[in-house]
Every structure is written in structure tokens, then in C-alpha cells.
Design an enzyme around this catalytic site. Structure first.
Site, PDB file in Angstrom:
ATOM      1  N   HIS A   1     -20.741  -2.179   0.138  1.00  0.00           N
ATOM      2  CA  HIS A   1     -21.403  -3.374  -0.387  1.00  0.00           C
ATOM      3  C   HIS A   1     -20.516  -4.588  -0.140  1.00  0.00           C
ATOM      4  O   HIS A   1     -19.359  -4.616  -0.554  1.00  0.00           O
ATOM      5  CB  HIS A   1     -21.691  -3.217  -1.884  1.00  0.00           C
ATOM      6  CG  HIS A   1     -22.660  -2.109  -2.175  1.00  0.00           C
ATOM      7  ND1 HIS A   1     -23.035  -1.745  -3.431  1.00  0.00           N
ATOM      8  CD2 HIS A   1     -23.346  -1.288  -1.338  1.00  0.00           C
ATOM      9  CE1 HIS A   1     -23.907  -0.750  -3.365  1.00  0.00           C
ATOM     10  NE2 HIS A   1     -24.100  -0.450  -2.101  1.00  0.00           N
TER      11      HIS A   1
ATOM     12  N   ASP B   1     -28.138  -1.074   3.151  1.00  0.00           N
ATOM     13  CA  ASP B   1     -27.535  -2.277   3.731  1.00  0.00           C
ATOM     14  C   ASP B   1     -28.467  -3.483   3.686  1.00  0.00           C
ATOM     15  O   ASP B   1     -28.446  -4.340   4.582  1.00  0.00           O
ATOM     16  CB  ASP B   1     -27.085  -2.017   5.184  1.00  0.00           C
ATOM     17  CG  ASP B   1     -26.146  -0.834   5.265  1.00  0.00           C
ATOM     18  OD1 ASP B   1     -25.331  -0.667   4.345  1.00  0.00           O
ATOM     19  OD2 ASP B   1     -26.240  -0.068   6.250  1.00  0.00           O
TER      20      ASP B   1
END
Ligand code: GDP
Ligand code: IMO
Ligand code: MG
Length: 499
Positions: free
Chosen positions: A114, A86
């Protein structure tokens, strides 16, 4: 070479892209297929299967889609997360793809999330490579990915529903990728549920059990198997019978219906097969043709099955080292290794996290950075930047460039701490050891830097950043040992500063 049913079966769903490939593209910048490119028809009947749909060998490299903002990197680039995921890989891959023609996912599955922000539009992808948001980009899903067809097809529907075209020319899936099956998800959830606090904290997307079956071999199902319905039926029947016994004995879980699973996957197969191709072969050809390729790493180095903080990792080779086995690209294909790191640390799920701040600072970062999982919405654990851990990742992957993301999140803090090393039992450690028991015991050594108050999310040039922010970035660069070439100050594409 004799033709038989197997080869014909492969050729049928692939006939459409072949035919489409001969058309004339009107925009030279996005032109992927050269006019009158002739594909000998016998290729579609000739092993090895599947037949290659793409005629790139004769195509001239398109002129780079030059941009005033995005750097034109020479050669091909792998984007890799340097922490526990992340880091903003989605944003940076999207940014770099302005000057690329091909994007490849090479590891993991729908456990990845994503995010890409384009103007006011926000997209979150789990399996689709983020190049799908750029016109003229070919998106590949490599053999290293474990594919949940339900998630992929849902994503395709969602994205096309928002007006973005996805065709067999813009999305290609490796026939060697393994399939996530319902019993993988059932096992993941049951195992995590039974482990309680001691669980890994997985996303419950069936990732670990699917990779375990890949290694087991006899109980695996690949994308290629969707092609052969009779064999698929027999396999699913056999495997589900076996799995039901295990699920019952170990977790007292209800049995799964193999026929229902077969029918569902048969349906997935029908939709997916036009997109199936030989990704490794294609990559080799694209590379020879001089197409610019971006490898979209998922997860991150510290979650890598071999090099991460085992066992609190995911089950794929998600450092940059995994790109070769996960895509089929030869090592010489990649020249640039773009490491992505956020200006602090986060992690989701269990496992040691030396610089964690389970306090007001952690909460401040979580709220300002919206640090909630893209895939599971779980609150992410937040802490100070750990230069010891990131240096390990940089060195492991041979990182050549760094993008520092989420710097804007730190605005408003009086002071910032950076972990420059670890102490264990009174001794300073020389290097990062990706070992759970060591990491659970280490004490971070911190260096304190002044913070800055100004909102930096509108800065677009290095000189516009407060001097304290510049000092922080330069210090991180020195500590991790690779040049920070890009600083991200917001989720949107343009909120990016080049150095
Ligand atoms: P990935 O898994 O590495 O692609 O990252 P995620 O998309 O899961 O999480 C990163 C989050 O940060 C997403 O919500 C992005 O939109 C957001 N983001 C990326 N870069 C920046 C940045 O520089 N500043 C801020 N505030 N948000 C960012
Ligand atoms: P992206 O690509 C953050 C973590 C999970 C869990 C561990 C194992 O968005 O950066 P799994 O379901 O893979 O078996 O879970 O790995 N994890 C991630 N954390 N970002 C990710 O991907 C992750 N992929 C897996 O939270 O701790
Ligand atoms: Mg993510």
C-alpha cells in the site's frame, strides 16, 4: 483467579504501555488517554490472556480532527478494493484517516503493498496499517492477518528511521494472528517454481501455506505462541522436521534448520511482544467509546479466497465480508463501505482477465500509471474498466461510497472503452460469475466513450475536470450502481476531488 506463570509472562511486556497510559496528553485533538485513568493492576494478572493494555472505557471521544478537505463520514468505514488489487487503497485509507482515530488491517500479509504519498515523501507498507503516518491514530493488526515478523520489524525500523514514531500505544498486534515461517516461504516458492506457467503467480511471501496451516491447526504458529519459549521450541522442531520431509520429497528442496528458526523467532518475539494485544476486544471498546475506525482492506474482492476468481486469488477473506472474522469487530461496527476502483483494470500474476489489453493501450496505461507491483515490482497486466466485474464486487460488499482512482492516467487516449457485460457462446450473461473457466471464455461487450487530452492531475474540483472525464465518471457510476464520492487524480494526498 490464581496467578500463574503464563499470565505473568503476558503481563510483563505489556507493563510499559499500561504505565504510559496514565500520562497526560497535551494535544486534545490527539489525546487518547485520559488523565489519571486507573487500571486495576489485577487485570494484568487475570485471564483471558493477553491482558488489555488500553484504558479506553473512560475516555471521552476526542473532538473530530475536522478537515476542510476530507469528508467527515458518520460512523466507521471499511475500505475495500473492488478489482484485483492495487486500486490505491493505501492513498484512500490515508486520506480518510484524517478524521479517524483507529485503523485496522484485517486480512492478508506482506503480499499487500500500500503506497502513501505525503508531499514529496513516499511510503510503501506491507503489514503496517497506513494510519501509522497520522499522529494520534491507533493502528491495529487483526487476527485475520498472517504476519511475517521479519517484514513487520523491517518496516517498523524503516518508518521510525524516517522520523515517524511507532510505540505500543500506536501499534497493536492481535495475539491471534498467525505467523509466516521460513518453510511457508520455501513451500510457496518451490510450488510456484515447479508449476511454471501454470502457477498462480503468487508473491512468494508464504501466504497460501500459512493460511493452509491455520486451517490445519496442528502445524500452525500464532503470535501468542511467541510468549512461551519452551512450547515454541518444541513446536518449531516438530513442524520443521515434518516440513523438511515434504520439501525434500516434493521439490527436492534443501532442509531448513529448526534451531536457527527457533532462535530467530525467539528474537522476533522479544521485539514484538510489547505490541501484542487483544485486537477484537479493543475494537469493541473503541467502538463503544465512539472512536472513528477505518478498516484497511488489503488485496480486493476479486482476489478473495471464496468470492474471487478462484483459484487465481490470494488465500484470505479480503472482501469487506472478511473484516468481521479478520478483526473481531461485531458486524454493527461498520456503517460505510468505501469501495476503491481504478479508472481501468489491472491484475498481477496469473488468471483470466477478460478486458486485458496486451497491446499499446495496455503499455500506455502501465507506463503512465507506473503499474509495477509495490511488493514484487512485477509489471501489472492492464486493461479497460470492467463494469461487470466491479458491479459484482459492489453488490457483494454492499458498497455505499466509491473512490475512483488513477483517473489522470487515462488522459491522452482518444477513446475509452468500458466493458458493460459479457457474451459467452453467443449468449449475453446476466451477471458476473467468479469462475475461471467461464471468465477464460467470455467476450467483453464494450461501450466506447470519447477521451480527453488535458492533464487533469492539478484539478481539485469536479467542475475543473474536462466534460469527457465527467461523462466517463458518471457512466461508471451508473454501471456499477454506487455513488462515486471521490475522484483521485494523483498519488499525493491532496490530489483528490470530492463530489
Ligand atoms: P493499493 O495496494 O490499493 O494500496 O495500491 P498500490 O499502492 O499498490 O498501487 C497504487 C499506485 O497508484 C501507488 O503507486 C499510488 O501511489 C498510486 N496512486 C494512487 N492513486 C493515484 C491516482 O489517483 N493517480 C496516480 N497517478 N497514481 C495514484
Ligand atoms: P494489495 O493490497 C495485487 C495476487 C498475487 C497473485 C495472487 C496470489 O497491494 O492490493 P499470494 O502471494 O497472495 O498467494 O498471491 O494474488 N495479489 C495481489 N495483487 N495486489 C495485492 O495486494 C495482492 N495480493 C495478492 O499477485 O496473483
Ligand atoms: Mg498494492
Amino acid at each position: 483467579m490464581p496467578t500463574n506463570r503464563k499470565y505473568l509472562e503476558w503481563s510483563l511486556p505489556l507493563a510499559r504501555p499500561l504505565a504510559a497510559s496514565t500520562r497526560v496528553a497535551s494535544d486534545p485533538a490527539t489525546c487518547r488517554f485520559k488523565r489519571n485513568t486507573i487500571i486495576p493492576i489485577f487485570r494484568s494478572l487475570t485471564p483471558p490472556i493477553p491482558v488489555h493494555t488500553f484504558p479506553p472505557l473512560l475516555v471521552q471521544k476526542p473532538s473530530p480532527k475536522g478537515s476542510s478537505v476530507t469528508p467527515l463520514l458518520e460512523g466507521n468505514t471499511c475500505v475495500v478494493g473492488l478489482q484485483w488489487g492495487d486500486e490505491g487503497k493505501g492513498k484512500i485509507v490515508d486520506f480518510l484517516t484524517e478524521n479517524a482515530e483507529v485503523v485496522v488491517r484485517y486480512c492478508g500479509g506482506a503480499n499487500a503493498g500500500h503506497t502513501v504519498r505525503i508531499g514529496k515523501e513516499k511510503y510503501a507498507t506491507h503489514l503496517l496499517p497506513v494510519g501509522i503516518f497520522r499522529t494520534g491514530v491507533i493502528n491495529l493488526i487483526g487476527n485475520g492477518v498472517v504476519l511475517d515478523p521479519a517484514v513487520l520489524l523491517r518496516e517498523v525500523d524503516e518508518v521510525t528511521g524516517r522520523g515517524i514514531s511507532i510505540t505500543p500505544e500506536t501499534l497493536k498486534i492481535s495475539y491471534k494472528a498467525h505467523l509466516v515461517m521460513p518453510y511457508h516461504m520455501a513451500e510457496d516458492a518451490a510450488r510456484e517454481g515447479a508449476a511454471g506457467e501454470k502457477g498462480i503467480g503468487t508473491t512468494k511471501r508464504g501466504i497460501g501455506p500459512t493460511y493452509a496451516d491455520k486451517m490445519q491447526r496442528a502445524t500452525a504458529i500464532r503470535v501468542a505462541d511467541l510468549q512461551h519459549e519452551e512450547q515454541l521450541k518444541e513446536r518449531i522442531h516438530r513442524i520443521v522436521d515434518e516440513r523438511n520431509k515434504v520439501l525434500k520429497v516434493l521439490y527436492d528442496a534443501p532442509p531448513l534448520d529448526w534451531q536457527e528458526i527457533f532462535e530467530t523467532y525467539r528474537g522476533y518475539g522479544k521485539r514484538m511482544l510489547p505490541f501484542v494485544d487483544d485486537v477484537g476486544y479493543l475494537l469493541q471498546q473503541y467502538s463503544k467509546a465512539g472512536k472513528r475506525i477505518v478498516f484497511e482492506g488489503a488485496h480486493a474482492v476479486l482476489l478473495d479466497i471464496d468470492h474471487g476468481t478462484y483459484p487465481y486469488v490470494t488465500s484470505s477473506s479480503c472482501s469487506a465480508l472478511g473484516l468481521y472474522t479478520g478483526s473481531g469487530a461485531p458486524p454493527k461496527t461498520v456503517q460505510n463501505f468505501y469501495g476503491i476502483m481504478k479508472a481501468y483494470s489491472t491484475r498481477v500474476g496469473g488468471g483470466p482477465f477478460p478486458t486485458e489489453q496486451a497491446n499499446d493501450t495496455g503499455n500506455y496505461i502501465r507506463e503512465r500509471g507506473n503499474e509495477y507491483g509495490t511488493t514484487t515490482r512485477r509489471p501489472r497486466r492492464c486493461g479497460w474498466f470492467d463494469a461487470m466485474a466491479v458491479k459484482y464486487s459492489v453488490d457483494l460488499c454492499g458498497v455505499t461510497h466509491i473512490a475512483l482512482t488513477l483517473l489522470d492516467v487515462l488522459s491522452g487516449l482518444d477513446q475509452l472503452q468500458i466493458c458493460t457485460g459479457y457474451k459467452m457462446r453467443g449468449q449475453k450473461l446476466d451477471y458476473f460469475r467468479a469462475d475461471m473457466d467461464t471468465l477464460a471464455e467470455v467476450e467483453p461487450i464494450y461501450e466506447t466513450l470519447p477521451g480527453w487530452k488535458a492533464d487533469i492531475s492539478n484539478c481539485r474540483k469536479w467542475d475543473e475536470l474536462p466534460v469527457e472525464a465527467q461523462t466517463y465518471v458518471k457512466r461508471l457510476e451508473t454501471l456499477v450502481g454506487a455513488p462515486i464520492k471521490m475522484v483521485s487524480v494523483g498519488a499525493e494526498r491532496s490530489a483528490t476531488i470530492m463530489r
